[in-house]
Write an enzyme that holds these catalytic residues in place. Structure first.
Site, PDB file in Angstrom:
ATOM      1  N   HIS A 141       0.837  -1.193   0.000  1.00  0.00           N
ATOM      2  CA  HIS A 141       0.000   0.000   0.000  1.00  0.00           C
ATOM      3  C   HIS A 141       0.873   1.244   0.000  1.00  0.00           C
ATOM      4  O   HIS A 141       1.887   1.309   0.695  1.00  0.00           O
ATOM      5  CB  HIS A 141      -0.934   0.021   1.217  1.00  0.00           C
ATOM      6  CG  HIS A 141      -2.105   0.924   1.023  1.00  0.00           C
ATOM      7  ND1 HIS A 141      -1.997   2.296   1.014  1.00  0.00           N
ATOM      8  CD2 HIS A 141      -3.418   0.649   0.796  1.00  0.00           C
ATOM      9  CE1 HIS A 141      -3.186   2.837   0.805  1.00  0.00           C
ATOM     10  NE2 HIS A 141      -4.069   1.863   0.662  1.00  0.00           N
ATOM     11  N   HIS A 142       0.481   2.236  -0.796  1.00  0.00           N
ATOM     12  CA  HIS A 142       1.280   3.462  -0.923  1.00  0.00           C
ATOM     13  C   HIS A 142       1.370   4.210   0.408  1.00  0.00           C
ATOM     14  O   HIS A 142       2.269   5.041   0.599  1.00  0.00           O
ATOM     15  CB  HIS A 142       0.671   4.364  -1.999  1.00  0.00           C
ATOM     16  CG  HIS A 142       1.687   5.040  -2.855  1.00  0.00           C
ATOM     17  ND1 HIS A 142       2.849   5.609  -2.349  1.00  0.00           N
ATOM     18  CD2 HIS A 142       1.735   5.258  -4.202  1.00  0.00           C
ATOM     19  CE1 HIS A 142       3.546   6.147  -3.336  1.00  0.00           C
ATOM     20  NE2 HIS A 142       2.908   5.943  -4.464  1.00  0.00           N
ATOM     21  N   ALA A 143       0.470   3.940   1.352  1.00  0.00           N
ATOM     22  CA  ALA A 143       0.556   4.568   2.675  1.00  0.00           C
ATOM     23  C   ALA A 143       1.815   4.128   3.415  1.00  0.00           C
ATOM     24  O   ALA A 143       2.326   4.851   4.272  1.00  0.00           O
ATOM     25  CB  ALA A 143      -0.684   4.231   3.507  1.00  0.00           C
TER      26      ALA A 143
END
Length: 465
Positions: A141-143
């Site tokens: 996830h880009h988070a």
């Protein structure tokens, strides 16, 4: 993320960029495909992950939780590797030989790009093993982090093929140079201020109403939900270096963007029914993410627990290209790209976009920040990124790696492109909305042919001297 979890003292808040990438309209997952030469040993993969540096980093061993005030946090947890490794049987990945292997893998990735979120009941990463095609897909996830973080994470599990005791080496990560000497003059400072003002103002206008002219490759609001097709354009780094040497002080990024500019112009000429109506020099704007870290090498990114190294440390810049009908000198596309990128390098557009985004997030919250970013993407035409991979061939759990490729989940753009270099080759993954970009393979061929013509022109120019 629906469940509200009691807050604990050890919880760590998400960075502003991490909160941004959790918003529904800009939710992003990065996919990295690792192809290997021999059949995959599932137990060996799980053992490597369990003992890797990756699981020692808090980002990869934390759950996403929400406190009583609705703020997202990371909470450390015990990682069960079995929950993160998903083994795909042949029947789900078309392993019967009915379509080419590369197309089968790309079709599976295209489906992931629009339909498969990551579960929040475990840390936000997983690995899909496509046994029929000898490849693994690392979903992050880009988070958790950006492309640089992803590459450092993956390669912490790899070794050099020629020396299994050594880690892979890189030319750098494309960040800000440490210790470099820049000759500042009054004229240079004025140019920096001027370009920064112009480029930052354009980004602000893009978030409001300024929009690219409609073409055969334009996306827009809601296009992120449309079905996708994924294709691969393949380049040789030596060919790109040949072109680079033909244009004074050019870089590989200049060559890449020249190829993109030339390839898109060719695609519009061949495919678009509106090509005859397109005026020479029509602007088609791309969005690129620029790494803001100093340039220490990828290993330090993973070793450090500071958010200044790991996580999301990038700014956004707008990169315009211009439609040009076929000309006699394909190197002109590289020269135009270099002139534009040189201005971008001199400006502080990337840094200001990061700071402005941080300010909007702090003052108005993630919904407003994601809305502005979404509008910038909706009002431009494509996304482009380039991550430098290992110079030499590598292995993972003793299995030689044949290719590295990266793409992300879909955006309002009809075209998103991500390039990764590896051992003298570079693969550009082109994720296209298939109801807009009707022949993505033609687009990939336009890029490949553009580089080939540029290389031939560079060699001809060199031999005539």
């Amino acid at each position: 993320m629906e469940e509200i979890v009691p807050e604990k003292e050890c919880d760590q808040p998400l960075t502003p960029a991490g909160r941004l990438f959790l918003q529904p309209n800009i939710n992003q997952i990065i996919h990295c495909v690792i192809g290997v030469q021999n059949p995959i040993d599932i137990d060996a993969v799980k053992a490597e992950i369990a003992s890797s540096v990756m699981l020692k980093h808090p980002r990869f061993s934390s759950l996403l939780v929400v406190d009583r005030r609705g703020r997202e946090h990371w909470r450390r947890t015990q990682v069960n590797v079995d929950q993160h490794v998903i083994v795909l049987p042949d029947s789900l990945t078309r392993g019967d030989g009915s379509i080419p292997e590369e197309d089968a893998v790309n079709d599976y990735l295209a489906d992931l790009s629009v339909s498969t979120p990551l579960s929040t009941d475990k840390p936000l990463w997983e690995i899909h093993l496509l046994m029929a095609h000898n490849c693994g897909i690392f979903r992050l996830h880009h988070a958790l982090g950006d492309g640089i973080s992803l590459m450092s994470t993956l390669l912490s599990c790899c070794r050099r093929a020629d020396d299994p005791t050594r880690s892979p080496t890189f030319d750098g990560v494309g960040g800000r140079q440490q210790g470099s000497t820049i000759r500042w003059s009054f004229c240079r400072i004025i140019k920096m201020i001027w370009y920064t003002l112009i480029f930052v103002m354009e980004l602000i206008l893009r978030s409001l109403w300024l929009k690219d002219k409609k073409t055969a490759i334009s996306g827009g609001d809601g296009v992120e939900l449309w079905p996708r097709k994924l294709v691969t354009a393949k380049f040789r780094i030596d060919d790109m270096k040949t072109v680079k040497r033909a244009v004074a002080n050019a870089t590989i990024n200049d060559v890449l963007f020249g190829v993109i500019s030339c390839g898109i112009s060719r695609y519009l000429d061949v495919q678009s029914t509106e090509a005859k109506d397109l005026k020479e020099g029509v602007q088609i704007t791309g969005i690129a993410m620029v790494n803001l870290r100093p340039q220490p090498g990828l290993q330090k990114v993973l070793e450090s627990k500071r958010d200044t190294w790991f996580g999301n440390q990038f700014g956004m810049i707008a990169l315009p290209i211009y439609y040009h009908k076929g000309g006699s000198d394909p190197l002109q596309f590289v020269r135009r790209a270099k002139a534009m990128i040189d201005k971008k390098k001199l400006s502080l557009e990337a840094l200001f976009s990061y700071k402005i985004g941080d300010l909007v997030m702090s003052c108005f919250g993630p919904k407003m920040a994601s809305c502005l970013n979404y509008r910038i993407i909706s009002n431009t035409t494509f996304t482009i990124s380039n991550v430098i991979g290992p110079r030499e061939e590598i292995t993972i759990v003793g299995n030689p790696v044949t290719y590295l490729r990266v793409n992300s989940t879909s955006l309002p753009h009809a075209i998103t492109m991500h390039m990764v270099s590896y051992a003298g080759k570079a693969d550009l993954q082109i994720l296209a909305a298939k109801d807009i970009v009707l022949d993505p393979k033609l687009l990939a061929k336009c890029f490949e042919d553009a580089l080939c013509d540029m290389k031939n022109a560079a060699e001809a120019e060199h031999s005539s001297r």
